[in-house]
Design an enzyme around this catalytic site. Sequence first.
Site, mmCIF file in Angstrom:
data_model
loop_
_atom_site.group_PDB
_atom_site.id
_atom_site.type_symbol
_atom_site.label_atom_id
_atom_site.label_comp_id
_atom_site.label_asym_id
_atom_site.label_seq_id
_atom_site.Cartn_x
_atom_site.Cartn_y
_atom_site.Cartn_z
ATOM 1 N N SER A 153 -40.893 4.754 15.624
ATOM 2 C CA SER A 153 -40.202 4.181 14.460
ATOM 3 C C SER A 153 -40.043 5.259 13.407
ATOM 4 O O SER A 153 -40.830 6.201 13.354
ATOM 5 C CB SER A 153 -41.024 3.051 13.844
ATOM 6 N N ASP A 154 -39.070 5.138 12.547
ATOM 7 C CA ASP A 154 -39.149 5.905 11.320
ATOM 8 C C ASP A 154 -40.110 5.151 10.413
ATOM 9 O O ASP A 154 -39.910 3.962 10.109
ATOM 10 C CB ASP A 154 -37.781 6.069 10.646
ATOM 11 N N TYR A 155 -41.133 5.820 10.030
ATOM 12 C CA TYR A 155 -42.113 5.327 9.062
ATOM 13 C C TYR A 155 -42.341 3.825 9.216
ATOM 14 O O TYR A 155 -42.848 3.380 10.250
ATOM 15 C CB TYR A 155 -41.629 5.717 7.650
#
Length: 690
Positions: free
Chosen positions: A233-235
């Site tokens: 995931s992004d962040y």
Amino acid sequence: MSYDPPRPILVSSSAASDVVKRQVGALFNGVGAAQGREIQRVAVEESRLGIPVLLAADVIHGMRTVFPIPLGEAASFEPALAERTARATAVEATAAGLHWTFAPAVDIARDQRWGRGAEGAGEDTVLGCAFAEARVRGFQGPDLRAADSLLATPKHFAAYGAVAAGMDYNYVEISEGTLQDVHLPPFKAAFDAGALTVMTAFNDINGVPASANHALLTGLLRGHWDFPGLVVSDYTADMELIAHGYAEDERDATRRAFTAGMDMSMQSGFYAAHLPGLVESGEVPMALLDASVRRVLSLKAAIGLLDDPYRSLDPSREDDISRLEAHETLARDAGRRSIVLLKNESDVLPLRRDARIALVGPFARDRDNIEGCWTLFGDKSRYISLEEGFRAALPHAGSLEIVDGCGLESPLEGGIEAAVAAARRAEVVVLALGEPQRYSGEAQSRTRIVLPAAQQVLAEAVSATGTPVVVLLRNGRALALEGAVRDARAIVVTWFLGSQTGHAVADVVFGDYSPSGRLPVSFPHDSGQQPFFYNHPRTGRPETPEMSEFKARWREHPNTALYPFGHGLGYGRIEYGATTVDMAKLPVSDVLTVRATLRNHGTRAVEEVVQLYVHDRVASRVRPVRELKGFRKLMLQPGESQEVVFRLAPAQLAFTRADGTHGSEPGGFDVWIAPSAMAGVPARFELLPR
Ligand code: NOJ
């Protein structure tokens, strides 16, 4: 050489306890070989399964040595250079104990208001693919198991650069054709170059968040492209499904992200909290979990971590600074190769070393806006400011006067008066202006892509003295230049060049290097033209110089670029001969040869970026006015002529057709060999039916 040793950050005792208690499989944004060893000891000896963790960080354009921001480096039009700087970055990053970087950003940025264009390779897909591949190869090196190999992560999957109005995190409404033909190819190029991880994007695509997008993360990525690697995931992108209104709660968000194909949750903690229950209830099939776990373990195996948990964790390598000198030389070269000379009236550049020079502006002495948008671990003690670079280049320091004139965003008491006085005493003013570095990067979208007002006021005052002005721009995006800045004798785009900024700029200003960078983004006349990119679709009412009413244009400005994609000057005079093709009719099974002869009429050797463009004259979907298909940088000695030959295959003419299939269509094409997206006279050919 002065050297500020790396300071370990963030590998805290809570990280060790996360590894044991929460069974975290990867940690990010901490460095330090000794701390990394301790984390792995805990993972191997104290965690339930004894599996070593991946140590990751955002190492985007340099670790200790900082290279130009990726957008700037793309201006070199030299992917091989990006491969070398990525390699050097990997050597330094792995020495600090890292296995994995969250780079390269391969987002195509067609709207300069978006701040994250600074992290990618600009507005063009062919250029973007070349840099994506090169950076992956550079980070990873030839052997993934080598101690200095750093896993690359193309990001942000997908279409993050297409956020509406250039506002970061905004929604994306996009046609299938634009998604397929413009935004996805750099990811495919990165995977073909060996990238084994990918990061999802924060945005939705036509209503479905990218981070829970089954069609994208499973259908396309694993089904169509056969990607064997890991999706992270992004962040907190999994958590953000709730704010998107796409998931009810944490558990629902976890289920949606995981079943769509996201293997690893970076930050939210949702997977640790909710996956066990979801598997137990059968909402997440065990087979899906197994497949995901297998991908994580395969990645760890691929880099040799399962054989040696202490891979890349050698404190003596971390302490060894012998390579830094070579990296500084590379940073200086990368810096000067990234610089773009937009304008050079009356050959005001290069400057004579004995000229009386006033170096004016808030960047003249600045040391806080050198590294650009994404540098966590840069060794600031080695940064070279403009002042230091100029002084080192000038034998008689007395001929250089330095005045700030104003702050980055506000006037300075007496600043204008001092700048004007210095300008009056000087033969030439070098005005160091631009965006503060925090204006670009994540969450740094702008509505007006202009210089801060205080700097514009300074430029007007200095220019009113009549002393010739050379503007050095520092910028993380294309800018709309105004007034005295736009009208300066010379304009030099220097982006954020990293550690060796001052030396790299001085090399160009004093002529030790003839600038060879070209714009990877179009500089518009005005902010209001955004989104603006050279390869826009044709309209039914194209603007023509002789008749401009009721044409596709603005009231205030022509709908062209002030400086187009691909534009840039050197210190020579290159003339392009006519573009010719070897076949008027190209069978689909053949390859076209396109030629032009270039001649250097100047008195200096220069490097020229030769660009190949095509235009599909009639097609089942409206095609761009021009598209880059190839480019090459070559050196021409004074008086030298060289024939440039490009090969153009029918596959390069393919696009997403009206029926959704991918391929070329027979018919007429224009082809240019030209110095920019707005220059040249095309040759014609016809692609024959199959
Ligand atoms: C958010 C950014 O979008 C992404 O590019 C970065 O890698 C992560 N934060 C981790 O720092």
